[in-house]
Design a protein around this motif. Structure first.
Motif, short mmCIF file in Angstrom:
data_model
loop_
_atom_site.label_atom_id
_atom_site.label_comp_id
_atom_site.label_asym_id
_atom_site.label_seq_id
_atom_site.Cartn_x
_atom_site.Cartn_y
_atom_site.Cartn_z
N ALA A 60 -39.36 -34.94 6.10
CA ALA A 60 -38.16 -35.06 5.21
C ALA A 60 -37.57 -36.18 5.75
CB ALA A 60 -37.56 -33.72 4.97
N GLU A 61 -37.11 -36.37 6.90
CA GLU A 61 -36.34 -37.15 7.59
C GLU A 61 -37.21 -38.52 7.57
OE1 GLU A 61 -33.11 -37.23 8.62
OE2 GLU A 61 -33.03 -35.28 7.70
N GLN A 65 -35.63 -42.28 5.76
CA GLN A 65 -35.72 -43.43 6.32
C GLN A 65 -36.54 -44.26 5.60
OE1 GLN A 65 -36.73 -43.33 10.43
NE2 GLN A 65 -34.71 -42.21 11.05
N TRP A 66 -37.77 -44.12 5.30
CA TRP A 66 -38.86 -44.91 4.32
C TRP A 66 -38.13 -45.27 3.15
CZ3 TRP A 66 -44.25 -42.24 4.94
CH2 TRP A 66 -45.01 -42.55 6.12
N PHE A 67 -37.45 -44.28 2.28
CA PHE A 67 -37.24 -44.60 0.99
C PHE A 67 -35.65 -44.76 0.92
CE2 PHE A 67 -40.69 -41.66 0.04
CZ PHE A 67 -41.39 -42.38 -0.50
N ASN A 68 -34.90 -44.77 2.04
CA ASN A 68 -33.50 -44.84 2.17
C ASN A 68 -32.71 -44.11 0.99
OD1 ASN A 68 -32.86 -46.67 4.17
ND2 ASN A 68 -32.83 -48.60 3.07
N SER A 69 -33.18 -42.78 0.94
CA SER A 69 -32.71 -42.13 -0.02
C SER A 69 -32.93 -40.54 0.31
CB SER A 69 -33.32 -42.14 -1.49
OG SER A 69 -32.70 -41.17 -2.34
N TYR A 70 -31.81 -39.73 0.55
CA TYR A 70 -32.04 -38.36 1.01
C TYR A 70 -32.66 -37.61 0.04
CZ TYR A 70 -29.40 -38.72 5.51
OH TYR A 70 -29.22 -39.07 6.72
N PHE A 75 -37.18 -34.54 -1.90
CA PHE A 75 -38.32 -34.45 -3.25
C PHE A 75 -39.63 -34.84 -2.64
CE2 PHE A 75 -40.20 -35.73 -7.10
CZ PHE A 75 -39.95 -34.71 -7.76
N CYS A 76 -39.93 -35.52 -2.14
CA CYS A 76 -41.44 -36.10 -1.48
C CYS A 76 -41.81 -34.97 -0.68
CB CYS A 76 -41.32 -37.30 -0.88
SG CYS A 76 -41.51 -38.75 -2.02
N THR A 77 -40.77 -34.22 0.26
CA THR A 77 -41.35 -33.35 1.03
C THR A 77 -41.64 -31.92 0.33
OG1 THR A 77 -39.88 -34.15 2.72
CG2 THR A 77 -40.73 -31.95 3.13
N ALA A 78 -41.09 -31.75 -0.54
CA ALA A 78 -41.15 -30.51 -1.42
C ALA A 78 -42.50 -30.53 -2.38
CB ALA A 78 -39.96 -30.45 -2.65
N ILE A 79 -42.80 -32.09 -2.70
CA ILE A 79 -44.24 -32.13 -3.27
C ILE A 79 -45.09 -31.74 -2.15
CG2 ILE A 79 -45.94 -33.82 -4.40
CD1 ILE A 79 -43.29 -35.00 -5.74
N VAL A 80 -45.12 -32.29 -1.10
CA VAL A 80 -46.23 -32.05 -0.08
C VAL A 80 -46.07 -30.59 0.33
CG1 VAL A 80 -46.76 -32.39 2.42
CG2 VAL A 80 -45.76 -34.29 1.19
N ILE A 81 -45.12 -29.70 0.36
CA ILE A 81 -45.12 -28.38 0.56
C ILE A 81 -45.67 -27.79 -0.66
CG2 ILE A 81 -43.52 -26.29 0.65
CD1 ILE A 81 -41.54 -28.11 2.27
N LEU A 82 -45.42 -28.31 -2.11
CA LEU A 82 -46.03 -27.74 -2.92
C LEU A 82 -47.68 -27.69 -3.20
CD1 LEU A 82 -45.78 -26.20 -5.98
CD2 LEU A 82 -45.80 -28.75 -6.89
N ILE A 83 -48.17 -29.02 -2.61
CA ILE A 83 -49.79 -29.29 -2.68
C ILE A 83 -50.27 -28.37 -1.41
CG2 ILE A 83 -51.05 -31.08 -1.70
CD1 ILE A 83 -49.68 -33.02 -3.15
N CYS A 84 -49.46 -28.23 -0.21
CA CYS A 84 -49.80 -27.33 0.75
C CYS A 84 -49.99 -25.84 0.31
CB CYS A 84 -49.08 -27.45 1.96
SG CYS A 84 -49.46 -28.79 2.72
N SER A 85 -49.03 -25.36 -0.48
CA SER A 85 -49.11 -24.27 -1.14
C SER A 85 -50.29 -23.93 -1.98
CB SER A 85 -47.75 -23.98 -1.76
OG SER A 85 -46.87 -24.08 -0.77
N VAL A 86 -50.63 -24.86 -2.81
CA VAL A 86 -51.56 -24.67 -3.74
C VAL A 86 -53.00 -24.57 -2.78
CG1 VAL A 86 -53.10 -25.83 -5.49
CG2 VAL A 86 -50.56 -26.11 -5.60
N PHE A 87 -53.05 -25.26 -1.84
CA PHE A 87 -54.52 -25.16 -0.94
C PHE A 87 -54.30 -23.74 -0.31
CE2 PHE A 87 -54.53 -29.87 -0.55
CZ PHE A 87 -55.67 -30.02 -1.44
N VAL A 88 -53.13 -23.26 0.02
CA VAL A 88 -53.19 -21.88 0.69
C VAL A 88 -53.66 -20.82 -0.24
CG1 VAL A 88 -51.64 -20.22 1.59
CG2 VAL A 88 -51.61 -22.62 2.69
N PHE A 89 -53.04 -21.06 -1.64
CA PHE A 89 -53.44 -20.15 -2.84
C PHE A 89 -54.91 -19.88 -3.22
CE2 PHE A 89 -48.73 -19.77 -3.55
CZ PHE A 89 -48.38 -18.55 -3.29
N MET A 90 -55.30 -21.36 -3.02
CA MET A 90 -56.89 -21.53 -3.36
C MET A 90 -57.86 -20.70 -2.39
SD MET A 90 -56.87 -25.21 -5.08
CE MET A 90 -58.53 -25.55 -4.55
#
Length: 125
Positions: A60-61, A65-70, A75-90
């Motif tokens: 997330a940090e 830094q990349w997007f200059n927006s917390y 939000f991007c980190t939440a999307i990565v976590i969501l994708i990882c969660s889908v793989f775990v559930f699969m």
């Protein structure tokens, strides 16, 4: 001199008590092994959770830094976590089978080891 029937009765009673005690101790041993496995798994899961938590926090940090927006970084980190969660559930069936196999191995390993020892002793005799 003792009566042979009462002596035999005492020996049979003693044998039954010893077999019961042996069965009870085997059950206790298996329960202790399973409880130890569960305690280990709880500690391991906790440690893995902490590692994943800090990795995602660092991610997330990095996004911040990349997007200059917390907001966008988290939000991007939440999307990565969501994708990882889908793989775990699969993969949940595979994960459940893995832990079920480990548990079955723990519950049956003593029998298998004893059977192999008995087979080895029987073949040498």
């Amino acid at each position: 001199m003792k009566n042979p029937i009462s002596s035999l009765k005492e020996k049979i009673t003693q044998y039954i008590q010893l077999r019961f005690e042996l069965a009870r101790l085997e059950v206790i041993e298996r329960l202790v092994n399973v409880m130890g496995y569960f305690a280990f798994m709880i500690i391991a899961i906790f440690l893995v959770f902490l590692i994943i938590f800090f990795v995602f926090l660092a991610l997330a940090e990095l996004f911040n830094q990349w997007f200059n927006s917390y907001a966008l970084g988290y939000f991007c980190t939440a999307i990565v976590i969501l994708i990882c969660s889908v793989f775990v559930f699969m993969a949940s069936k595979s994960i459940i089978r893995f832990f079920a196999g480990k548990l079955a191995w723990l519950l049956t390993k003593q029998k298998d080891e004893k059977r192999m020892r008995d087979d080895a002793d029987g073949s040498n005799a």
